[in-house]
Design an enzyme around this catalytic site. Structure first.
Site, PDB file in Angstrom:
ATOM      1  N   GLU A 269       0.860  -1.325  -0.029  1.00 50.02           N
ATOM      2  CA  GLU A 269      -0.039  -0.010  -0.161  1.00 50.02           C
ATOM      3  C   GLU A 269       0.740   1.358   0.086  1.00 50.02           C
ATOM      4  O   GLU A 269       1.874   1.408   0.665  1.00 50.02           O
ATOM      5  CB  GLU A 269      -0.798   0.032   1.269  1.00 50.02           C
ATOM      6  CG  GLU A 269      -1.847   1.074   1.230  1.00 50.02           C
ATOM      7  CD  GLU A 269      -2.840   0.951   2.624  1.00 50.02           C
ATOM      8  OE1 GLU A 269      -3.425   1.936   2.897  1.00 50.02           O
ATOM      9  OE2 GLU A 269      -3.039  -0.222   2.940  1.00 50.02           O
TER      10      GLU A 269
ATOM     11  N   ASP B 147       0.247   5.303   0.344  1.00 54.47           N
ATOM     12  CA  ASP B 147      -0.819   6.320   1.066  1.00 54.47           C
ATOM     13  C   ASP B 147      -0.807   7.873   1.076  1.00 54.47           C
ATOM     14  O   ASP B 147       0.553   8.322   1.140  1.00 54.47           O
ATOM     15  CB  ASP B 147      -0.949   5.893   2.457  1.00 54.47           C
ATOM     16  CG  ASP B 147      -1.923   4.578   2.663  1.00 54.47           C
ATOM     17  OD1 ASP B 147      -2.278   4.142   2.019  1.00 54.47           O
ATOM     18  OD2 ASP B 147      -1.585   4.278   4.146  1.00 54.47           O
TER      19      ASP B 147
ATOM     20  N   GLU C 240      -2.935  10.587   2.884  1.00 50.68           N
ATOM     21  CA  GLU C 240      -4.164  10.735   3.820  1.00 50.68           C
ATOM     22  C   GLU C 240      -4.207  12.129   4.232  1.00 50.68           C
ATOM     23  O   GLU C 240      -3.230  12.741   4.665  1.00 50.68           O
ATOM     24  CB  GLU C 240      -4.226   9.744   5.200  1.00 50.68           C
ATOM     25  CG  GLU C 240      -4.708   8.268   4.785  1.00 50.68           C
ATOM     26  CD  GLU C 240      -4.896   7.340   5.952  1.00 50.68           C
ATOM     27  OE1 GLU C 240      -5.690   6.727   5.965  1.00 50.68           O
ATOM     28  OE2 GLU C 240      -3.696   7.502   6.690  1.00 50.68           O
TER      29      GLU C 240
ATOM     30  N   ARG D  14       9.646   6.101  19.862  1.00 51.02           N
ATOM     31  CA  ARG D  14       8.739   5.153  19.148  1.00 51.02           C
ATOM     32  C   ARG D  14       9.605   3.835  18.914  1.00 51.02           C
ATOM     33  O   ARG D  14       9.029   2.827  19.020  1.00 51.02           O
ATOM     34  CB  ARG D  14       8.076   5.373  18.183  1.00 51.02           C
ATOM     35  CG  ARG D  14       7.470   4.765  17.351  1.00 51.02           C
ATOM     36  CD  ARG D  14       6.635   5.096  16.072  1.00 51.02           C
ATOM     37  NE  ARG D  14       5.791   4.280  15.311  1.00 51.02           N
ATOM     38  CZ  ARG D  14       5.541   4.539  14.143  1.00 51.02           C
ATOM     39  NH1 ARG D  14       5.655   5.659  13.484  1.00 51.02           N
ATOM     40  NH2 ARG D  14       4.592   3.631  13.333  1.00 51.02           N
TER      41      ARG D  14
END
Length: 293
Positions: A103, A105, A107, A279
């Site tokens: 995919e 993207d 957005e 993260r």
């Protein structure tokens, strides 16, 4: 074929390679796409030249391409939801079938009136993403149509806004990073409510008194993309494949493209997974340390 208009400071070669503002196209939404959900909230208008998606409290809407593609360049002009669009997401992306999908993207995360949209980007391979980069835009994307492009070949993926590269994701399979290169992908777009996360992490909710929310699409162009055929080959392997398409399949960003990319990332990037050490406390993903993604 599309008529291409470029800023005067772009040389002709760059104009052709990175794709500037697409002013006209022979595409027709009736032929190229189908509205797949939304119970009438997605509409094809103006004899197939315009497509609109709408969102209200009951439902959003979406569409998909009839063709699948394996490499090439795809352009779409989009005018995003105007006004108070907080809580809404307009997604425009390529995606393959199956549970281990690829995919690419775009957005567009809505916001309160006067606050900028955030362009959220991601790349998935074999069903795994977590490669987010986010950007502000240097214009109001609700005032007019702007061209959002995906260039995808075996070497890299480049996302463009009005011909300016905002993100490059390079093939790093040599250091064990999966890269989408084997699965054909269809084009999808949807407008939906995501007020649990889209605007300020979900703090700002959708104001349904502003509904319906509407995004508009025109001038789809896949002349330089490789259509996947059921035989397992593509339109780019045929003897009549066009020369521009052939160049794009091996195109790298030149020095001008790299400069424009760095300008965007210096001035408009608001999140980069490759710098998020909190993260990834065990170490950043390998493609981040090997080169800038």
């Amino acid at each position: 074929m599309a008529t291409i208009l470029c800023p005067p400071n772009y040389v002709l070669l760059i104009s052709l390679m990175v794709g500037c503002f697409v002013a006209a196209s022979a595409s027709n939404f009736y032929q190229d796409f189908q509205v797949t959900w939304g119970d009438g909230r997605g509409k094809i208008l103006n004899n197939g030249e315009l497509l609109t998606l709408s969102l209200d409290k009951a439902s959003g809407s979406g569409f998909q391409s009839n063709n699948e593609y394996l490499f090439g360049k795809i352009d779409m002009q989009i005018k995003l939801v105007p006004g108070n669009s907080a809580g809404t997401v307009t997604a425009y992306y390529l995606r393959s079938e199956g549970t281990s999908w690829d995919e690419i993207d775009f957005e567009f995360l809505g916001n309160l009136s006067g606050d900028p949209y955030i362009v959220h980007t991601n790349v998935f391979s074999q069903g795994k993403g977590n490669k987010e980069q986010q950007f502000y835009l240097w214009f109001d994307p609700t005032a007019d149509f702007h061209t959002y492009s995906i260039l995808w070949n075996a070497q890299h993926i480049v996302l463009y806004v009005d011909g300016t590269p905002i993100r490059e994701f390079k093939n790093s399979e040599s250091i064990g990073v999966p890269y989408p290169k084997n699965l054909p992908m269809r084009i999808y777009s949807s407008l939906w409510n995501a007020d649990d996360w889209a605007t300020r992490g979900g703090l700002v909710k959708t104001d349904w008194t502003q509904a319906p929310f509407t995004a508009s699409y025109r001038n789809f162009n896949a002349d330089n993309a490789c259509v996947w055929w059921s035989s397992g080959s593509t339109s780019c392997t045929s003897s009549n494949s066009n020369s521009t398409r052939s160049v794009l399949l091996s195109e790298e960003l030149d020095s001008t493209g790299q400069e424009r990319l760095q300008w965007v990332q210096k001035n408009y990037m608001v999140y980069n997974y490759c710098t998020d050490t909190k993260r990834f406390p065990q170490g950043l993903p390998p493609e981040c340390t090997a080169s800038k993604s």
